[in-house]
Design a protein around this motif. Structure first.
Motif, short mmCIF file in Angstrom:
data_model
loop_
_atom_site.label_atom_id
_atom_site.label_comp_id
_atom_site.label_asym_id
_atom_site.label_seq_id
_atom_site.Cartn_x
_atom_site.Cartn_y
_atom_site.Cartn_z
N VAL A 145 32.11 -14.90 -11.90
CA VAL A 145 30.95 -13.98 -10.77
C VAL A 145 31.63 -13.74 -9.92
CG1 VAL A 145 28.72 -14.08 -9.87
CG2 VAL A 145 28.96 -14.52 -12.18
N TYR B 172 31.51 -12.00 -5.64
CA TYR B 172 30.75 -11.63 -4.25
C TYR B 172 32.38 -10.49 -3.60
CZ TYR B 172 26.65 -14.15 -6.17
OH TYR B 172 25.91 -14.39 -7.64
N VAL C 40 28.71 -6.92 -6.45
CA VAL C 40 29.31 -8.25 -7.43
C VAL C 40 29.78 -7.64 -8.12
CG1 VAL C 40 27.78 -9.39 -9.18
CG2 VAL C 40 26.54 -9.13 -6.85
N LEU D 247 31.46 -8.96 -11.97
CA LEU D 247 31.12 -9.72 -13.14
C LEU D 247 32.95 -9.65 -13.71
CD1 LEU D 247 27.99 -9.02 -14.11
CD2 LEU D 247 28.62 -11.44 -12.38
#
Length: 163
Positions: free
Chosen positions: A72, A74, A19, A21
């Protein structure tokens, strides 16, 4: 508008993932031109990555917070994320060079930040109630909660004896 899925759903994704950010903060909003440079770079990078699934980006979504925009992301692996960041042929590299030339770290017009989290297979938990496919469920599968467990601990793979 995305179709709402009634009931309780969760996400399932095979293997480890990352993840990531990344965001920016308008420290001096009157420097709009400098902020616009940083803001416009991200859509180009995301378009490039969406056209190249082998690069490792699984999903990305934009949010606007009280301090500025946040993306965000992934990723399949931290190695793929870092390879993209260093690739001189990919759009991150020229954006990074442009940032350093225009703003850098000695002119506090616009702040940038990022955080990355390596998530081991199964070491996550999510719940979506009466929501469209969202977040990690867009990077992986969107499945009924019963498939992974009715409690957060069960969805993380924690048994009653481990709790």
């Amino acid at each position: 508008m995305a179709k709402v899925v009634s009931g309780r759903m969760t996400a399932d994704i095979e293997g480890d993932f990352v993840v990531f950010l990344i965001g920016m903060r308008f420290n001096r909003p009157w420097h709009v031109v400098k902020a616009a440079y940083a803001f416009r770079a991200m859509p180009r990078m995301l378009k490039y990555l969406r056209e190249r699934p082998e690069a490792g980006l699984l999903h990305a979504m934009l949010a606007i917070g009280p301090d500025g925009p946040l993306v965000v992301q992934y990723w399949r692996s931290v190695e793929q994320l870092e390879a993209f960041a260093r690739d001189a042929r990919a759009p991150h590299h020229p954006a990074w060079k442009g940032w350093n030339r225009l703003i850098g770290y000695d002119k506090p017009y616009v702040g940038i930040w990022h955080e990355s989290y390596q998530v081991k297979a199964g070491a996550y938990e999510c719940l979506y109630g009466n929501m469209p496919r969202f977040g990690l469920a867009q990077a992986g599968e969107h499945v009924p909660v019963e498939r992974k467990g009715s409690t957060a601990a069960e969805r993380r793979g924690v048994t009653a004896s481990q709790a």
